[in-house]
Write a protein that holds these residues in place. Structure first.
Motif, mmCIF file in Angstrom:
data_model
loop_
_atom_site.group_PDB
_atom_site.id
_atom_site.type_symbol
_atom_site.label_atom_id
_atom_site.label_comp_id
_atom_site.label_asym_id
_atom_site.label_seq_id
_atom_site.Cartn_x
_atom_site.Cartn_y
_atom_site.Cartn_z
ATOM 1 N N TRP A 44 59.810 40.473 25.154
ATOM 2 C CA TRP A 44 58.915 41.225 24.278
ATOM 3 C C TRP A 44 57.509 41.287 24.875
ATOM 4 O O TRP A 44 56.970 40.276 25.325
ATOM 5 N N SER A 64 61.754 35.472 26.146
ATOM 6 C CA SER A 64 61.964 36.807 25.609
ATOM 7 C C SER A 64 61.116 37.809 26.381
ATOM 8 O O SER A 64 60.000 37.504 26.810
ATOM 9 N N ASP A 91 58.776 33.407 21.546
ATOM 10 C CA ASP A 91 59.121 34.377 22.582
ATOM 11 C C ASP A 91 58.922 33.765 23.968
ATOM 12 O O ASP A 91 59.741 33.949 24.872
#
Length: 327
Positions: free
Chosen positions: A242, A240, A235
């Motif tokens: 997230w 990312s 990630d």
């Protein structure tokens, strides 16, 4: 299964609620569970759930029409932290039977879904979330264990001890077990734990209808549970969005070996990390996307049509329960 043996009927609160034949639901995996896979699972007698991710309008406009002619119940699942109300409304226009929310606070969305006469599934990763799901009026609660592929709680619990505790806490709300379930024996185990069914992801990634590159399906068929790892490295490297409280379980990856134990260093300069990752992708040193996979990936040995797989899982579950009952 012995064809001379009377078949058990796996009727549960979940199958009754949605009018489906089998206590099996497709995990709404972003990038894998598109309209074709969702339709195939629903036509097979389970509950197909389209993976909407954050609800990008182009994705929904492309995949939702595929479900227009599906007569069986189907639904859509969102990453709650990345979702906006407009995406939920876009889905509701297509009259799903269910909308599922995972990872984040679903309270801004639950009433809107219920007002449309649609069932709400809420995925939980700890007991506090389970209690909140009851308070919000969840029609079904999905208890996710750490064995699951893809994203889950950083400090979650394994499926086997987690599911029965959630079942007891939220009764009479039906619970689906998720994490480490990839064959009918896993479905049977979920039912034995008190769950009303199983939400299955990794096994359905390796099906004919899944929106995955053939190389991903091949990796899943070859994969071993011992080679999966839950981490944030990929990630971070891919920039990312997230939240850090969620890690992701994947098969092995070059970046895991390179940066394991050095996550803080990788995260110190996100722009540089993403630039280096993209450069490695372009020169073929690493795959563009990780292979999300749960610990039960060893049980994935082929890539069947999803409709047939649902029936196979149900038959295997019936046989496992019959064996356990000494029949």
């Amino acid at each position: 299964m012995d064809e001379t043996m009377p078949r058990m009927t796996l009727s549960t609160a979940f199958t009754t609620l949605f009018g489906v034949r089998h206590p099996i639901a497709l995990a709404p995996m972003g990038g894998s569970a598109g309209g074709a896979l969702t339709a195939a699972v629903s036509r097979g007698g389970g509950l197909g759930l389209l993976g909407a991710g954050g609800g990008h309008p182009d994705l929904l406009a492309r995949e939702l029409p595929i479900l227009a002619d599906v007569e069986e119940p189907w639904g859509v699942g969102f990453q709650t932290w990345a979702t906006e109300l407009r995406a939920v409304d876009q889905v509701l226009e297509h009259h799903p039977a269910a909308v599922m929310f995972s990872f984040g606070d679903p309270s801004p969305f639950v009433d809107r879904v219920h007002e449309a006469g649609v069932a709400v599934l809420l995925q939980v990763t700890d007991l506090e979330e389970a209690g909140q799901a009851v308070d919000l009026g969840a029609d079904v609660i999905v208890a996710q264990g750490t064995e699951s592929g893809g994203h889950g709680a950083l400090h979650g619990r394994s499926t086997l001890p987690f599911v029965p505790v959630v079942v007891d806490l939220v009764a009479p709300v039906p619970v689906l077990a998720a994490g480490g379930i990839a064959d009918g024996r896993g479905v049977a185990a979920a039912l034995a734990l008190g769950a009303a069914g199983a939400l299955i992801g990794t096994r359905f990634q390796a099906t004919a209808e899944a929106l995955v590159d053939p190389s991903v399906a091949e990796a899943l068929v070859r994969g071993r549970g011992q080679d999966t790892e839950r981490n944030r490295i990929l990630d971070i490297a891919r920039s990312s969005r997230w939240p850090s409280k969620y890690t992701a379980r994947t098969l092995g990856h070059t970046y895991l070996d390179r940066w394991r134990g050095r996550e803080a260093e990788l995260a110190a300069d996100p722009a540089a990390a993403r630039k280096a990752y993209d450069a490695d992708v372009e020169r073929g040193a690493v795959p563009r996307s990780p292979v999300w996979a749960g610990e039960a990936v060893d049980l994935v040995t082929d890539r069947p049509p999803a409709t047939a797989l649902v029936s196979t899982l149900a038959a295997e579950a019936e046989a496992a329960l019959a064996r356990a009952a000494g029949r």
